[in-house]
Design a protein around this motif. Structure first.
Motif, PDB file in Angstrom:
ATOM      1  N   ARG A   1       0.929  -1.299   0.099  1.00  0.00           N
ATOM      2  CA  ARG A   1      -0.033  -0.067   0.021  1.00  0.00           C
ATOM      3  C   ARG A   1       0.929   1.212   0.062  1.00  0.00           C
ATOM      4  NH1 ARG A   1      -5.350   0.947   0.484  1.00  0.00           N
ATOM      5  NH2 ARG A   1      -5.989   2.643   1.462  1.00  0.00           N
ATOM      6  N   HIS A   2       0.995   1.909  -0.813  1.00  0.00           N
ATOM      7  CA  HIS A   2       1.612   3.221  -1.150  1.00  0.00           C
ATOM      8  C   HIS A   2       3.070   2.569  -1.280  1.00  0.00           C
ATOM      9  CE1 HIS A   2      -1.985   5.348  -0.743  1.00  0.00           C
ATOM     10  NE2 HIS A   2      -2.163   5.102   0.559  1.00  0.00           N
ATOM     11  N   SER A   3       3.506   1.773  -1.904  1.00  0.00           N
ATOM     12  CA  SER A   3       4.998   1.062  -1.692  1.00  0.00           C
ATOM     13  C   SER A   3       5.341   0.682  -0.612  1.00  0.00           C
ATOM     14  CB  SER A   3       5.734   2.117  -2.309  1.00  0.00           C
ATOM     15  OG  SER A   3       5.362   2.467  -3.628  1.00  0.00           O
ATOM     16  N   ILE A   4       4.729   0.571   0.582  1.00  0.00           N
ATOM     17  CA  ILE A   4       4.947  -0.021   1.572  1.00  0.00           C
ATOM     18  C   ILE A   4       4.733  -1.596   1.795  1.00  0.00           C
ATOM     19  CG2 ILE A   4       4.676   0.071   4.395  1.00  0.00           C
ATOM     20  CD1 ILE A   4       6.157   2.406   3.086  1.00  0.00           C
ATOM     21  N   PRO A   5       5.637  -2.322   2.142  1.00  0.00           N
ATOM     22  CA  PRO A   5       5.177  -3.921   2.292  1.00  0.00           C
ATOM     23  C   PRO A   5       4.167  -4.065   3.445  1.00  0.00           C
ATOM     24  CG  PRO A   5       7.612  -3.508   2.110  1.00  0.00           C
ATOM     25  CD  PRO A   5       6.929  -2.323   2.301  1.00  0.00           C
ATOM     26  N   ILE A   6       3.082  -5.244   3.153  1.00  0.00           N
ATOM     27  CA  ILE A   6       2.328  -5.351   4.263  1.00  0.00           C
ATOM     28  C   ILE A   6       2.164  -6.738   4.514  1.00  0.00           C
ATOM     29  CG2 ILE A   6      -0.238  -5.337   4.856  1.00  0.00           C
ATOM     30  CD1 ILE A   6      -0.578  -3.021   2.960  1.00  0.00           C
ATOM     31  N   MET A   7       2.283  -7.354   5.607  1.00  0.00           N
ATOM     32  CA  MET A   7       2.323  -8.638   5.944  1.00  0.00           C
ATOM     33  C   MET A   7       1.054  -9.054   7.094  1.00  0.00           C
ATOM     34  SD  MET A   7       6.334  -9.813   6.100  1.00  0.00           S
ATOM     35  CE  MET A   7       7.394  -9.656   4.897  1.00  0.00           C
ATOM     36  N   SER A   8       0.624 -10.029   7.014  1.00  0.00           N
ATOM     37  CA  SER A   8       0.005 -10.620   8.151  1.00  0.00           C
ATOM     38  C   SER A   8       0.774 -10.938   9.457  1.00  0.00           C
ATOM     39  CB  SER A   8      -1.029 -11.903   7.850  1.00  0.00           C
ATOM     40  OG  SER A   8      -0.025 -12.949   7.437  1.00  0.00           O
ATOM     41  N   THR A   9       0.401 -10.927  10.444  1.00  0.00           N
ATOM     42  CA  THR A   9       1.109 -11.160  11.808  1.00  0.00           C
ATOM     43  C   THR A   9       1.894 -12.690  11.404  1.00  0.00           C
ATOM     44  OG1 THR A   9      -0.363 -10.454  13.341  1.00  0.00           O
ATOM     45  CG2 THR A   9       1.194 -11.808  14.253  1.00  0.00           C
ATOM     46  N   GLU A  10       1.296 -13.679  10.967  1.00  0.00           N
ATOM     47  CA  GLU A  10       1.760 -14.997  10.656  1.00  0.00           C
ATOM     48  C   GLU A  10       3.049 -15.090   9.602  1.00  0.00           C
ATOM     49  OE1 GLU A  10       2.719 -18.947  11.175  1.00  0.00           O
ATOM     50  OE2 GLU A  10       1.569 -17.545  12.598  1.00  0.00           O
ATOM     51  N   THR A  11       2.921 -14.257   8.659  1.00  0.00           N
ATOM     52  CA  THR A  11       3.863 -13.829   7.684  1.00  0.00           C
ATOM     53  C   THR A  11       4.964 -13.436   8.194  1.00  0.00           C
ATOM     54  OG1 THR A  11       2.137 -13.826   5.735  1.00  0.00           O
ATOM     55  CG2 THR A  11       4.231 -13.042   5.268  1.00  0.00           C
ATOM     56  N   PHE A  12       4.713 -12.288   8.972  1.00  0.00           N
ATOM     57  CA  PHE A  12       6.045 -11.615   9.533  1.00  0.00           C
ATOM     58  C   PHE A  12       6.781 -12.499  10.287  1.00  0.00           C
ATOM     59  CE2 PHE A  12       7.657  -8.737  12.876  1.00  0.00           C
ATOM     60  CZ  PHE A  12       8.866  -8.193  12.051  1.00  0.00           C
ATOM     61  N   HIS A  13       6.061 -13.289  11.099  1.00  0.00           N
ATOM     62  CA  HIS A  13       6.794 -14.208  12.123  1.00  0.00           C
ATOM     63  C   HIS A  13       7.709 -15.197  11.281  1.00  0.00           C
ATOM     64  CE1 HIS A  13       4.211 -13.740  15.830  1.00  0.00           C
ATOM     65  NE2 HIS A  13       4.409 -12.561  15.370  1.00  0.00           N
ATOM     66  N   ASN A  14       7.154 -15.844  10.396  1.00  0.00           N
ATOM     67  CA  ASN A  14       7.727 -16.676   9.284  1.00  0.00           C
ATOM     68  C   ASN A  14       9.133 -16.021   8.579  1.00  0.00           C
ATOM     69  OD1 ASN A  14       6.179 -18.760  10.061  1.00  0.00           O
ATOM     70  ND2 ASN A  14       4.724 -18.428   8.174  1.00  0.00           N
ATOM     71  N   TYR A  15       8.877 -14.564   8.279  1.00  0.00           N
ATOM     72  CA  TYR A  15       9.929 -13.689   7.589  1.00  0.00           C
ATOM     73  C   TYR A  15      10.994 -13.994   8.456  1.00  0.00           C
ATOM     74  CZ  TYR A  15      12.252  -9.998   5.065  1.00  0.00           C
ATOM     75  OH  TYR A  15      12.986  -9.310   4.539  1.00  0.00           O
ATOM     76  N   VAL A  16      10.756 -13.330   9.783  1.00  0.00           N
ATOM     77  CA  VAL A  16      11.810 -13.222  10.861  1.00  0.00           C
ATOM     78  C   VAL A  16      12.788 -14.470  11.140  1.00  0.00           C
ATOM     79  CG1 VAL A  16      12.269 -12.532  13.171  1.00  0.00           C
ATOM     80  CG2 VAL A  16      10.622 -11.443  12.002  1.00  0.00           C
ATOM     81  N   ASN A  17      11.807 -15.478  11.136  1.00  0.00           N
ATOM     82  CA  ASN A  17      12.430 -16.925  11.370  1.00  0.00           C
ATOM     83  C   ASN A  17      13.075 -17.581  10.051  1.00  0.00           C
ATOM     84  OD1 ASN A  17      11.638 -17.117  13.810  1.00  0.00           O
ATOM     85  ND2 ASN A  17       9.871 -18.013  13.427  1.00  0.00           N
ATOM     86  N   GLY A  18      13.344 -16.469   9.136  1.00  0.00           N
ATOM     87  CA  GLY A  18      13.986 -17.136   7.976  1.00  0.00           C
ATOM     88  C   GLY A  18      13.200 -17.631   6.671  1.00  0.00           C
ATOM     89  N   GLU A  19      11.961 -17.553   6.710  1.00  0.00           N
ATOM     90  CA  GLU A  19      11.248 -18.022   5.723  1.00  0.00           C
ATOM     91  C   GLU A  19      10.501 -16.854   4.806  1.00  0.00           C
ATOM     92  OE1 GLU A  19       6.889 -20.445   5.181  1.00  0.00           O
ATOM     93  OE2 GLU A  19       8.165 -21.050   6.810  1.00  0.00           O
ATOM     94  N   LYS A  20      11.475 -16.438   3.852  1.00  0.00           N
ATOM     95  CA  LYS A  20      11.036 -15.257   3.210  1.00  0.00           C
ATOM     96  C   LYS A  20       9.844 -15.614   2.033  1.00  0.00           C
ATOM     97  CE  LYS A  20      15.127 -12.613   3.503  1.00  0.00           C
ATOM     98  NZ  LYS A  20      16.275 -12.068   2.672  1.00  0.00           N
ATOM     99  N   PRO A  21       8.544 -14.877   2.041  1.00  0.00           N
ATOM    100  CA  PRO A  21       7.644 -15.089   1.286  1.00  0.00           C
ATOM    101  C   PRO A  21       8.077 -15.282  -0.360  1.00  0.00           C
ATOM    102  CG  PRO A  21       7.034 -13.202   2.498  1.00  0.00           C
ATOM    103  CD  PRO A  21       8.563 -13.452   2.889  1.00  0.00           C
ATOM    104  N   LEU A  22       7.527 -15.803  -1.021  1.00  0.00           N
ATOM    105  CA  LEU A  22       7.447 -16.097  -2.331  1.00  0.00           C
ATOM    106  C   LEU A  22       6.546 -15.118  -3.338  1.00  0.00           C
ATOM    107  CD1 LEU A  22       8.801 -18.132  -4.485  1.00  0.00           C
ATOM    108  CD2 LEU A  22       6.909 -19.511  -4.375  1.00  0.00           C
ATOM    109  N   VAL A  23       5.516 -15.055  -2.790  1.00  0.00           N
ATOM    110  CA  VAL A  23       4.419 -14.526  -3.522  1.00  0.00           C
ATOM    111  C   VAL A  23       4.011 -12.943  -3.093  1.00  0.00           C
ATOM    112  CG1 VAL A  23       2.049 -14.740  -4.408  1.00  0.00           C
ATOM    113  CG2 VAL A  23       3.512 -16.743  -3.959  1.00  0.00           C
ATOM    114  N   TYR A  24       3.857 -12.162  -4.025  1.00  0.00           N
ATOM    115  CA  TYR A  24       3.281 -10.919  -3.430  1.00  0.00           C
ATOM    116  C   TYR A  24       1.959 -10.372  -4.397  1.00  0.00           C
ATOM    117  CZ  TYR A  24       5.536  -8.619  -7.923  1.00  0.00           C
ATOM    118  OH  TYR A  24       5.879  -8.192  -8.975  1.00  0.00           O
ATOM    119  N   ALA A  25       1.110  -9.625  -3.939  1.00  0.00           N
ATOM    120  CA  ALA A  25      -0.247  -9.544  -4.648  1.00  0.00           C
ATOM    121  C   ALA A  25       0.098  -8.254  -5.405  1.00  0.00           C
ATOM    122  CB  ALA A  25      -1.405  -9.096  -3.598  1.00  0.00           C
ATOM    123  N   GLY A  26      -0.407  -8.194  -6.495  1.00  0.00           N
ATOM    124  CA  GLY A  26      -0.282  -6.867  -7.398  1.00  0.00           C
ATOM    125  C   GLY A  26      -1.740  -6.684  -8.202  1.00  0.00           C
ATOM    126  N   PRO A  27      -1.690  -5.773  -9.257  1.00  0.00           N
ATOM    127  CA  PRO A  27      -2.970  -5.665  -9.844  1.00  0.00           C
ATOM    128  C   PRO A  27      -3.121  -6.866 -10.667  1.00  0.00           C
ATOM    129  CG  PRO A  27      -1.254  -3.706 -10.161  1.00  0.00           C
ATOM    130  CD  PRO A  27      -0.517  -4.988  -9.463  1.00  0.00           C
TER     131      PRO A  27
END
Length: 316
Positions: free
Chosen positions: A95-121
């Motif tokens: 949103r306005h170029s700022i990354p947005i994650m759910s709480t669970e996605t962020f927890h996984n990200y911090v634990n080394g599991e970087k996301p694969l997919v992003y939402a776009g138009p």
């Protein structure tokens, strides 16, 4: 602050501490454009937490991006809903170029599991590693034409993918089946911190304008911040240092903000500096160096400024 959002912030903070981060929370009754700053060695985040991300405005995005850029931190928005639905886990939104994650996605990200997919138009997308894709195709002894026919797209599209363009999730899955290798480039949110050299905002308030003018005259780059414990961030490009500045009419009326400035400065290893409009003999307040607006106006150059600030720091 509503109870649910407060609970989300506390939950996120607790998770970060348990993950080895040091933390500075910013509970100033909605004053701040961010809620948490977290640091673990060279990894740091400036975080805003909202249950529904829809009210996150471009003004918020510009400010949190500016803060993240000057602190050298990744910025993100943690949320649970957008529009009428929930954010999906494992997906990065923007949103306005700022990354947005759910709480669970962020927890996984911090634990080394970087996301694969992003939402776009129009749907979901995957960033491709063009070099990996080209090498995988060569190992499979497939031409660009072979791949384009197999997945039902143009040769030009395959060339663009091998140049690093993103693919839709559906196309990515087809490519993976054909090439039998992981050709994705996982999402690193630090890459999305705004790197544009935006024009610093010049204040209309006379007190702030005088400080801004004096800091520029001394030789520091200064950015005003509207919604944070600090009113400004000033970068000394010569010494490669950053000042978190509180610009206050009355120091005594801003104790909570001063404490927050000190905490964030300590966390990020930056320098806290207070500028008081009122005359004061105090050289430090709450561990922050103090200089009056009058004294600042009398400083003529960069070296003199550093001498004055260093002297107050020694006495803290």
């Amino acid at each position: 602050m509503d109870d649910y959002r407060k609970g989300m912030i506390e939950y996120t903070g607790r998770f970060l501490r348990e993950s080895g981060f040091s933390l500075s929370a910013c509970d100033l009754d909605g004053l701040s454009s961010f809620d948490l700053i977290a640091r673990r060695e060279n990894e740091s985040y400036v975080i805003k937490v909202l249950y529904n991300v829809d009210p996150f405005r471009i003004e918020n995005a510009i400010e949190i991006s500016r803060i993240g850029k000057m602190l050298g931190s990744a910025v993100l928005l943690i949320g649970e809903r957008a529009g009428n639905g929930f954010l999906e886990d494992g997906i990065v939104y923007f949103r306005h170029s700022i990354p947005i994650m759910s709480t669970e996605t962020f927890h996984n990200y911090v634990n080394g599991e970087k996301p694969l997919v992003y939402a776009g138009p129009g749907g979901y997308y995957v960033s491709l590693d063009g070099k990996k894709m080209q090498e995988a195709r060569s190992r499979s002894r497939l031409s660009i034409g072979n791949v384009s026919m197999s997945i039902g797209t143009s040769r030009r599209s395959i060339s663009l993918y091998e140049s690093g363009n993103s693919a839709t999730l559906e196309v990515f899955q087809k490519l993976t089946r054909i090439l039998k290798e992981d050709i994705s480039r996982r999402i690193d949110i630090s890459e999305y911190t705004n790197t544009k050299e935006d024009e610093p905002e010049k204040p209309e308030d006379e007190f702030l304008f005088d400080i801004y003018t004096n800091m520029i005259k001394i030789g520091l780059d200064m950015n005003l911040i509207r919604k944070a414990p600090f009113n400004a961030l000033a970068r000394d490009n010569i010494k490669e240092s950053l000042f978190l500045m509180g610009l206050f009419e009355d120091l005594a009326m801003n104790r909570e903000r001063i404490l927050a400035i000190k905490n964030i400065s300590d966390l990020m290893e930056k320098f806290p500096l207070l500028v008081s409009r009122q005359d004061t003999t105090k050289e430090t307040v709450g561990g922050c160096s103090v200089i009056t607006a009058k004294k600042l106006s009398e400083i003529s150059d960069h070296d003199e400024f550093l001498r004055v600030v260093s002297r107050t720091r020694i006495h803290s």
